[in-house]
Scaffold this motif. Structure first.
Motif, short mmCIF file in Angstrom:
data_model
loop_
_atom_site.label_atom_id
_atom_site.label_comp_id
_atom_site.label_asym_id
_atom_site.label_seq_id
_atom_site.Cartn_x
_atom_site.Cartn_y
_atom_site.Cartn_z
N VAL A 166 -13.22 -6.64 8.87
CA VAL A 166 -12.79 -6.74 7.14
C VAL A 166 -13.64 -6.16 6.38
O VAL A 166 -14.45 -5.76 7.75
CB VAL A 166 -12.43 -8.25 6.85
CG1 VAL A 166 -11.52 -9.01 7.42
CG2 VAL A 166 -13.91 -8.59 7.18
N ARG B 8 -10.39 -1.51 -2.42
CA ARG B 8 -10.41 -2.69 -1.73
C ARG B 8 -11.01 -4.17 -1.95
O ARG B 8 -11.75 -5.37 -1.43
CB ARG B 8 -11.68 -2.21 -0.48
CG ARG B 8 -10.82 -0.65 0.26
CD ARG B 8 -11.89 0.14 0.83
NE ARG B 8 -12.37 -0.93 2.09
CZ ARG B 8 -12.94 -0.12 3.09
NH1 ARG B 8 -13.49 0.48 2.99
NH2 ARG B 8 -13.83 -0.63 4.32
N LYS C 270 5.69 -7.32 4.06
CA LYS C 270 4.79 -7.09 5.18
C LYS C 270 5.11 -8.46 6.68
O LYS C 270 4.70 -8.05 7.79
CB LYS C 270 3.84 -8.21 4.47
CG LYS C 270 3.05 -7.21 3.17
CD LYS C 270 2.44 -8.21 2.09
CE LYS C 270 2.20 -7.52 0.83
NZ LYS C 270 3.61 -7.28 0.14
N SER D 277 -4.02 0.30 10.54
CA SER D 277 -3.62 0.74 9.02
C SER D 277 -4.68 1.55 8.83
O SER D 277 -4.77 1.84 7.33
CB SER D 277 -1.95 -1.11 8.59
OG SER D 277 -3.85 -1.13 8.47
N PHE E 101 1.25 -0.90 0.18
CA PHE E 101 -0.24 -0.03 -0.02
C PHE E 101 0.75 1.30 -0.23
O PHE E 101 0.23 1.89 -0.37
CB PHE E 101 -0.64 -0.22 1.45
CG PHE E 101 -2.54 1.08 0.83
CD1 PHE E 101 -3.40 -0.09 0.46
CD2 PHE E 101 -2.32 1.92 1.02
CE1 PHE E 101 -4.36 0.41 0.21
CE2 PHE E 101 -3.37 2.43 0.65
CZ PHE E 101 -4.60 2.06 -0.07
N ILE F 4 -5.94 -2.55 -5.21
CA ILE F 4 -5.77 -2.42 -3.79
C ILE F 4 -6.45 -1.39 -3.09
O ILE F 4 -6.24 -1.56 -2.21
CB ILE F 4 -4.18 -2.67 -3.98
CG1 ILE F 4 -4.06 -2.89 -2.00
CG2 ILE F 4 -3.68 -1.57 -4.36
CD1 ILE F 4 -2.18 -3.52 -1.92
N GLY G 217 -0.55 3.05 9.61
CA GLY G 217 -0.94 3.05 8.44
C GLY G 217 -2.26 3.79 8.13
O GLY G 217 -2.68 4.58 9.12
#
Ligand code: NDP
Length: 331
Positions: free
Chosen positions: A179, A321, A131, A223, A49, A318, A246
């Protein structure tokens, strides 16, 4: 070859800030490695990201045009004059500064790469080093997660989020994840999230309050930034840790110190770069990530692969989403 001889490769370049369309597929002269440098032919490139932040100008690139990208695995094709310890043919991985991994080949400082163990697939390594080292410092050094802790992980199905959930579960924490979709919720569950909240439908603060019987969590790994920051503070228990690492939804509003006082909260805004400063720190963090992959503690989800020339599509996905797990670009 001298450092002045040209070496043309295909690479993505950014001439001006903007949307995914500013990622241009071009011929670039990267030259030969100088002292202390190596040239690497990339096999796989990890998308992060942070690449979006640089393309948009949320983080500032030092010069234009620039080639984005901070994570890749490749084979050494040339070494700088007098360099020892690296040979043509070595398989190496790198994560972090300098930028420039969105390229068929790139020049790197030799002290910024780590060897890839034969037990780890190169594509997996390229999708996990940055990551995974982020998950490592967040869970093991920034705040130390211990058995019995309850933690909140936002974007739990993302690249970093998936690794945070798996690793925190193994460390013995109760993991609550947020999520945006049911599909992502199923993935987060598989990754060891004990409770998953659809923060696009539910009030995550109320739900965390309910799940912790009003006590709150020891730490929030946030994030997402703008959309979640304030709520994250509300989810913390007395003397809890707010780890804001983030801003996928935008930069959080300024926080008055007085916001921390009612619960004596801790607030940190860490970046990986300051946790892998020395060569020893880099080798230790990378070693721990690769060992956890080899032993099966971490399962890397390479859910999306794009040709490098189509990096713009990967960025669009990305940002909207649509992706989960890791995204890889292949030259
Ligand atoms: P992710 O795969 O996690 O992608 C971002 C995710 O954020 C999305 O999938 C989405 O998950 C969630 N999200 C929530 N709101 C938005 C929004 N408005 N727009 C876009 N996404 C949104 O990316 P990475 O794994 O590469 O990185 C995760 C985060 O960690 C980033 O913010 C990154 O900058 C940060 N990071 C920080 C590091 C550091 O050193 N401080 C190092 C590495 C990463 P959902 O659909 O479930 O909401």
């Amino acid at each position: 070859a001298s450092s002045s001889s040209p070496k043309m490769v295909k690479a993505i370049r950014v001439h001006e800030l903007g949307g995914p369309e500013v990622l241009k597929w071009e011929d670039v002269d990267i030259g030969e490695p100088n002292e202390g440098q190596i040239r690497v032919r990339n096999k796989a490139i990890g998308l992060n990201f942070i690449d979006v932040y640089f393309r948009k100008g949320v983080y500032k690139a030092s010069s234009f045009p620039f080639t984005p990208g901070m994570e890749a695995v490749g084979v050494v094709t040339a070494v700088g004059p007098g360099l020892t310890g690296r040979q043509v043919g070595d398989l190496v991985a790198y994560a972090g500064q300098p930028m420039g991994s969105y390229a068929e080949e790139q020049i790197l400082p030799a002290n910024k790469v780590v060897p890839v163990p034969s037990s780890v697939d190169p594509v997996v390594a390229a999708s996990v080093l940055l990551k995974g080292m982020t998950a490592q410092f967040l869970l093991r050094r920034c705040f130390k997660v211990e058995p019995g802790h309850t933690i909140l992980v936002h974007a739990a199905a993302g690249g970093v989020g998936s690794l945070l959930c798996q690793w925190a579960n193994v460390l013995g924490a109760t993991v609550i994840g947020t999520v945006s979709t049911k599909e992502k919720a199923a993935q987060a569950k598989e990754d060891g999230c004990h409770h998953v909240i659809l923060y696009t439908e539910e009030d995550f603060v109320a739900r965390v309050n309910e799940l912790t019987s009003g006590n709150g969590v020891e730490v929030v790994y946030d994030s997402v930034g703008k959309d979640t920051f304030q709520g994250s503070l509300e989810c913390l228990k007395l003397r809890g840790y707010m780890v804001s690492f983030g801003q996928s939804s935008g930069t959080p509003d300024p926080v008055p110190l007085s916001a921390l006082a009612p619960k004596s909260l801790f607030l940190t805004r860490p970046t990986l770069m300051q946790y892998v400063v020395t060569r020893d720190e880099l080798l230790e963090a990378a070693g721990e990530v690769f060992a956890n992959i080899a032993s099966g503690v971490l399962k890397v989800r390479v859910n999306h692969t794009y040709p490098l020339s189509e990096a713009a599509q990967a960025h669009a996905d990305i940002e909207s989403r649509k992706t989960s797990g890791s995204v890889v670009l292949v030259p």
